[in-house]
Design a protein around this motif. Structure first.
Motif, mmCIF file in Angstrom:
data_model
loop_
_atom_site.group_PDB
_atom_site.id
_atom_site.type_symbol
_atom_site.label_atom_id
_atom_site.label_comp_id
_atom_site.label_asym_id
_atom_site.label_seq_id
_atom_site.Cartn_x
_atom_site.Cartn_y
_atom_site.Cartn_z
ATOM 1 N N PRO A 162 -2.210 17.028 -14.350
ATOM 2 C CA PRO A 162 -3.644 17.110 -14.012
ATOM 3 C C PRO A 162 -3.914 18.079 -12.861
ATOM 4 O O PRO A 162 -4.816 18.927 -12.949
ATOM 5 N N SER A 207 -3.202 21.684 -14.010
ATOM 6 C CA SER A 207 -4.256 22.137 -14.925
ATOM 7 C C SER A 207 -5.470 22.583 -14.130
ATOM 8 O O SER A 207 -6.061 23.639 -14.409
ATOM 9 N N PHE A 208 -5.850 21.797 -13.132
ATOM 10 C CA PHE A 208 -6.983 22.138 -12.274
ATOM 11 C C PHE A 208 -6.718 23.442 -11.521
ATOM 12 O O PHE A 208 -7.581 24.322 -11.448
ATOM 13 N N LEU A 228 -9.774 19.519 -17.338
ATOM 14 C CA LEU A 228 -9.471 19.813 -15.930
ATOM 15 C C LEU A 228 -9.360 21.321 -15.679
ATOM 16 O O LEU A 228 -9.679 21.790 -14.590
ATOM 17 N N MET A 229 -8.921 22.075 -16.688
ATOM 18 C CA MET A 229 -8.839 23.535 -16.534
ATOM 19 C C MET A 229 -10.224 24.167 -16.428
ATOM 20 O O MET A 229 -10.415 25.109 -15.659
ATOM 21 N N SER A 233 -6.163 17.829 -19.956
ATOM 22 C CA SER A 233 -5.742 19.053 -19.289
ATOM 23 C C SER A 233 -6.780 20.154 -19.472
ATOM 24 O O SER A 233 -7.137 20.861 -18.522
ATOM 25 N N LEU A 277 -13.074 22.640 -15.476
ATOM 26 C CA LEU A 277 -13.913 22.020 -14.455
ATOM 27 C C LEU A 277 -14.169 22.900 -13.227
ATOM 28 O O LEU A 277 -15.334 23.080 -12.844
ATOM 29 N N PRO A 278 -13.151 23.476 -12.596
ATOM 30 C CA PRO A 278 -13.458 24.275 -11.403
ATOM 31 C C PRO A 278 -14.357 25.471 -11.710
ATOM 32 O O PRO A 278 -15.298 25.755 -10.961
ATOM 33 N N PHE A 299 -8.709 26.951 -11.728
ATOM 34 C CA PHE A 299 -9.279 27.601 -10.546
ATOM 35 C C PHE A 299 -8.781 29.045 -10.428
ATOM 36 O O PHE A 299 -9.567 29.953 -10.152
#
Length: 134
Positions: free
Chosen positions: A9, A12-13, A78-79, A75, A81-82, A17
């Protein structure tokens, strides 16, 4: 940094980003040279390029951590999201973030971004279930 499955997680974030950061810098510096809204062929190519490029990034993360179907969906979310959060500011203040491009490009740019985020999510959703080996 360990690449154990528990870290997917956060990684992935971070990948999301970093993709957002590199893309934003690229558009800030040279967007006017390749994001040509008035050229349909160039825009079609830019949309098409997203599919293998972001598919490769997403699939690489999924494979690196040997993610199952549900984990791949998480995943992918989360990728994106930013970038989705940060791009709301970039689009709202388009002329400040991208002074090299006319403000009229902001609608097409936002459309292109939504397509990019959708591609990552689709790759997560369409991930085939991994066979478990005994």
């Amino acid at each position: 940094m360990k690449t154990s499955k528990e870290n997917y997680p956060l990684l992935s974030f971070i990948v999301g980003f970093l993709v957002w950061l590199v893309a934003t810098i690229l558009f800030r510096i040279a967007g006017q040279h390749f994001f040509m809204v008035d050229n349909a062929l160039v825009m079609i190519i830019l949309y098409i390029i997203l599919i293998p490029a972001l598919g490769f990034v997403a699939t690489t993360v999924f494979n690196k951590f040997k993610l199952d179907h549900l984990e791949s969906i998480k995943s992918a979310a989360l990728m994106v999201l930013p970038g989705m959060l940060l791009d709301t500011v970039c689009i709202q203040f388009f002329e400040s973030f991208f002074p090299n491009m006319p403000e009229i490009y902001s609608k097409t740019f936002a459309s292109w971004l939504m397509f990019a985020y959708a591609i990552v999510l689709i790759f997560g959703l369409l991930r085939k279930k991994q066979e478990t080996k005994a």
